[in-house]
Enzyme design. Structure first.
Site, PDB file in Angstrom:
ATOM      1  N   VAL A 106       0.840  -1.204   0.000  1.00 43.72           N
ATOM      2  CA  VAL A 106       0.000   0.000   0.000  1.00 43.72           C
ATOM      3  C   VAL A 106       0.878   1.258   0.000  1.00 43.72           C
ATOM      4  O   VAL A 106       0.389   2.361   0.196  1.00 43.72           O
ATOM      5  CB  VAL A 106      -0.959  -0.001   1.224  1.00 43.72           C
ATOM      6  CG1 VAL A 106      -1.935  -1.168   1.146  1.00 43.72           C
ATOM      7  CG2 VAL A 106      -0.191  -0.047   2.545  1.00 43.72           C
ATOM      8  N   HIS A 122      -4.479  -4.316  -2.023  1.00 42.41           N
ATOM      9  CA  HIS A 122      -4.853  -3.998  -0.636  1.00 42.41           C
ATOM     10  C   HIS A 122      -5.100  -2.516  -0.379  1.00 42.41           C
ATOM     11  O   HIS A 122      -5.342  -2.131   0.759  1.00 42.41           O
ATOM     12  CB  HIS A 122      -3.784  -4.525   0.331  1.00 42.41           C
ATOM     13  CG  HIS A 122      -3.759  -6.022   0.405  1.00 42.41           C
ATOM     14  ND1 HIS A 122      -2.735  -6.742   0.979  1.00 42.41           N
ATOM     15  CD2 HIS A 122      -4.650  -6.952  -0.044  1.00 42.41           C
ATOM     16  CE1 HIS A 122      -2.990  -8.035   0.885  1.00 42.41           C
ATOM     17  NE2 HIS A 122      -4.143  -8.191   0.262  1.00 42.41           N
ATOM     18  N   CYS A 133     -19.948   9.211   4.867  1.00 40.76           N
ATOM     19  CA  CYS A 133     -20.409   9.494   3.496  1.00 40.76           C
ATOM     20  C   CYS A 133     -19.666   8.664   2.447  1.00 40.76           C
ATOM     21  O   CYS A 133     -20.044   8.673   1.277  1.00 40.76           O
ATOM     22  CB  CYS A 133     -20.267  10.978   3.184  1.00 40.76           C
ATOM     23  SG  CYS A 133     -18.562  11.551   3.058  1.00 40.76           S
ATOM     24  N   CYS A 151     -13.883  13.519   8.638  1.00 36.39           N
ATOM     25  CA  CYS A 151     -14.313  13.994   7.318  1.00 36.39           C
ATOM     26  C   CYS A 151     -14.990  15.360   7.479  1.00 36.39           C
ATOM     27  O   CYS A 151     -15.421  15.713   8.576  1.00 36.39           O
ATOM     28  CB  CYS A 151     -15.309  12.977   6.738  1.00 36.39           C
ATOM     29  SG  CYS A 151     -15.968  13.398   5.110  1.00 36.39           S
ATOM     30  N   CYS A 153     -17.829  15.944   6.601  1.00 30.17           N
ATOM     31  CA  CYS A 153     -19.220  15.667   6.998  1.00 30.17           C
ATOM     32  C   CYS A 153     -19.330  15.387   8.493  1.00 30.17           C
ATOM     33  O   CYS A 153     -20.426  15.227   9.018  1.00 30.17           O
ATOM     34  CB  CYS A 153     -19.785  14.497   6.177  1.00 30.17           C
ATOM     35  SG  CYS A 153     -19.250  12.873   6.758  1.00 30.17           S
ATOM     36  N   THR A 191       7.105 -11.764  -0.634  1.00 31.13           N
ATOM     37  CA  THR A 191       5.875 -11.955   0.156  1.00 31.13           C
ATOM     38  C   THR A 191       5.968 -13.266   0.932  1.00 31.13           C
ATOM     39  O   THR A 191       6.528 -14.248   0.445  1.00 31.13           O
ATOM     40  CB  THR A 191       4.596 -11.936  -0.715  1.00 31.13           C
ATOM     41  OG1 THR A 191       3.461 -12.279   0.103  1.00 31.13           O
ATOM     42  CG2 THR A 191       4.663 -12.866  -1.905  1.00 31.13           C
ATOM     43  N   SER A 192       5.394 -13.235   2.152  1.00 30.27           N
ATOM     44  CA  SER A 192       5.428 -14.440   2.989  1.00 30.27           C
ATOM     45  C   SER A 192       4.435 -15.481   2.477  1.00 30.27           C
ATOM     46  O   SER A 192       4.420 -16.609   2.948  1.00 30.27           O
ATOM     47  CB  SER A 192       5.119 -14.075   4.444  1.00 30.27           C
ATOM     48  OG  SER A 192       3.919 -13.336   4.510  1.00 30.27           O
TER      49      SER A 192
HETATM   50  P1  OAD Z   1       5.175 -10.020   5.113  1.00 31.37           P
HETATM   51  O1  OAD Z   1       5.744  -9.058   6.112  1.00 31.37           O
HETATM   52  O2  OAD Z   1       4.242 -11.063   5.609  1.00 31.37           O
HETATM   53  O3  OAD Z   1       6.349 -10.785   4.345  1.00 31.37           O
HETATM   54  C1  OAD Z   1       7.444 -10.102   3.805  1.00 31.37           C
HETATM   55  C2  OAD Z   1       8.282 -11.123   3.073  1.00 31.37           C
HETATM   56  O4  OAD Z   1       9.353 -10.439   2.455  1.00 31.37           O
HETATM   57  C3  OAD Z   1       8.896 -12.202   3.960  1.00 31.37           C
HETATM   58  O5  OAD Z   1       8.681 -13.479   3.353  1.00 31.37           O
HETATM   59  C4  OAD Z   1      10.386 -11.861   3.979  1.00 31.37           C
HETATM   60  O6  OAD Z   1      11.206 -13.025   4.058  1.00 31.37           O
HETATM   61  C5  OAD Z   1      10.547 -11.185   2.632  1.00 31.37           C
HETATM   62  N1  OAD Z   1      11.641 -10.213   2.530  1.00 31.37           N
HETATM   63  C6  OAD Z   1      12.105  -9.371   3.471  1.00 31.37           C
HETATM   64  N2  OAD Z   1      13.087  -8.587   2.978  1.00 31.37           N
HETATM   65  C7  OAD Z   1      13.227  -8.936   1.665  1.00 31.37           C
HETATM   66  C8  OAD Z   1      14.062  -8.481   0.608  1.00 31.37           C
HETATM   67  N3  OAD Z   1      14.932  -7.510   0.767  1.00 31.37           N
HETATM   68  N4  OAD Z   1      13.933  -9.081  -0.605  1.00 31.37           N
HETATM   69  C9  OAD Z   1      13.034 -10.096  -0.798  1.00 31.37           C
HETATM   70  N5  OAD Z   1      12.228 -10.565   0.171  1.00 31.37           N
HETATM   71  C10 OAD Z   1      12.324  -9.989   1.394  1.00 31.37           C
HETATM   72  O7  OAD Z   1       4.504  -9.128   3.960  1.00 31.37           O
HETATM   73  P2  OAD Z   1       3.421  -9.552   2.876  1.00 31.37           P
HETATM   74  O8  OAD Z   1       3.606 -10.936   2.406  1.00 31.37           O
HETATM   75  O9  OAD Z   1       3.418  -8.455   1.859  1.00 31.37           O
HETATM   76  O10 OAD Z   1      -2.017  -6.593   4.350  1.00 31.37           O
HETATM   77  O11 OAD Z   1       2.104  -9.464   3.737  1.00 31.37           O
HETATM   78  C11 OAD Z   1       0.867  -9.629   3.115  1.00 31.37           C
HETATM   79  C12 OAD Z   1      -0.169  -8.714   3.724  1.00 31.37           C
HETATM   80  O12 OAD Z   1      -0.235  -8.908   5.126  1.00 31.37           O
HETATM   81  C13 OAD Z   1       0.132  -7.244   3.570  1.00 31.37           C
HETATM   82  O13 OAD Z   1      -0.287  -6.708   2.344  1.00 31.37           O
HETATM   83  C14 OAD Z   1      -0.632  -6.617   4.699  1.00 31.37           C
HETATM   84  C15 OAD Z   1      -0.365  -7.631   5.799  1.00 31.37           C
HETATM   85  O14 OAD Z   1      -1.313  -7.701   6.750  1.00 31.37           O
HETATM   86  C16 OAD Z   1      -2.720  -5.462   4.595  1.00 31.37           C
HETATM   87  O15 OAD Z   1      -2.228  -4.455   5.051  1.00 31.37           O
HETATM   88  C17 OAD Z   1      -4.134  -5.530   4.235  1.00 31.37           C
END
Ligand code: OAD
Length: 248
Positions: A106, A122, A133, A151, A153, A191-192
């Site tokens: 985000v 997200h 509103c 807001c 409103c 991403t995790s």
């Molecule tokens: P996470 O914090 O769960 O995972 C981050 C991932 O990035 C982990 O697997 C790390 O090992 C990896 N990582 C860290 N540094 C890195 C680097 N330099 N290069 C490559 N990988 C690296 O974040 P997300 O998977 O994005 O949702 O989390 C998913 C969602 O959970 C987010 O969008 C957020 C959260 O709640 C909302 O805010 C709605």
């Protein structure tokens, strides 16, 4: 599953000839820009897990706490600039005939880097939405004053972000699923792979026969399913992948 520390020939052969590439990014791609990830130790705010704060229930119970968390995240994101990983994806977009970037982030750094029309699943940390509103507005004030913000409103504003238990924008999810299903290569970066439905996009891609390439500093639940995992920072691997596949 195969784990590599450098770009293997298989990645070069598959990606360089791919006509359709979809990329899913998570917080890890912005880590090297200074944005805290969610599940690493640095991402924890006052020892809350994101699942405890990013919910409509938490906001109803403790709007001030939830807004203070977002105010902290906005303060972290505000000075951040895109890094070599974001920029490599801009370069990749220019070289691939059909390219879709899908992000769970985000922070807006893909758009700032120059990526065209990323699917921001997200939401956007700089947008607010009125709980009364429904008006959506950009607000880049850091720190926010007052908390919670109101807001015009008179009703309370909330972050324009999809929280746990809420539905994603169906148009965005549809576009992401279509791109994943159509892709020859599905690249999953930083991403995790534990948050759904974003994590399910890899399955959609794999079931449609795409090659799954993962880039992460550590193994994840996706790793056993990925054709190739490049272990290491996105800011290291992504520029090398682009240079290897499309030498300048
Ligand atoms: P996470 O914090 O769960 O995972 C981050 C991932 O990035 C982990 O697997 C790390 O090992 C990896 N990582 C860290 N540094 C890195 C680097 N330099 N290069 C490559 N990988 C690296 O974040 P997300 O998977 O994005 O949702 O989390 C998913 C969602 O959970 C987010 O969008 C957020 C959260 O709640 C909302 O805010 C709605």
């Amino acid at each position: 599953m195969a784990i590599f520390h450098d770009v293997p020939r298989a990645v070069k052969e598959r990606l360089a000839t791919a006509e359709r590439v979809a990329v899913l990014t998570g917080a890890g791609i912005s880590a090297e820009s200074g944005v805290p990830t969610f599940r690493g130790a640095e991402g924890l705010w006052k020892n809350f897990r994101p699942e405890e704060l990013a919910t409509p229930e938490a906001f109803e119970r403790e709007p001030v706490t939830v807004w203070e968390w977002y105010d902290w995240r906005r303060g972290k994101v505000a000075p951040c600039q895109p890094n070599a990983g974001h920029q490599a994806l801009v370069a990749m977009e220019k070289r691939v005939a059909d390219f879709t970037l899908i992000t769970q982030n985000v922070d807006g750094l893909h758009r700032l880097a120059g990526s065209t029309d990323p699917v921001e699943l997200h939401g956007d940390i700089w947008l607010t939405r009125c709980t009364g509103c429904g008006a959506v507005a950009e607000d880049r004030t850091v720190p926010l004053e007052p908390i919670p913000p109101k807001c015009r409103c008179g009703a309370m504003l909330r972050p324009h972000i999809v929280w746990f238990g809420e539905s994603l924008d169906m148009k965005k999810l549809g576009r992401a699923q279509q791109a994943a299903g159509d892709s020859d290569v599905f690249l999953v970066v930083g991403t995790s792979s534990v948050v759904w439905p974003a994590a399910g996009l890899s399955e959609v891609a794999a079931m449609s026969g795409a090659t799954i390439i993962e880039i992460n500093v550590e193994e994840t639940p996706l790793t056993p399913m990925a054709d190739v995992t490049l272990l290491g920072p996105a800011g290291y691997h992504l520029p090398r992948v682009v240079e290897r596949c499309w030498p300048s």
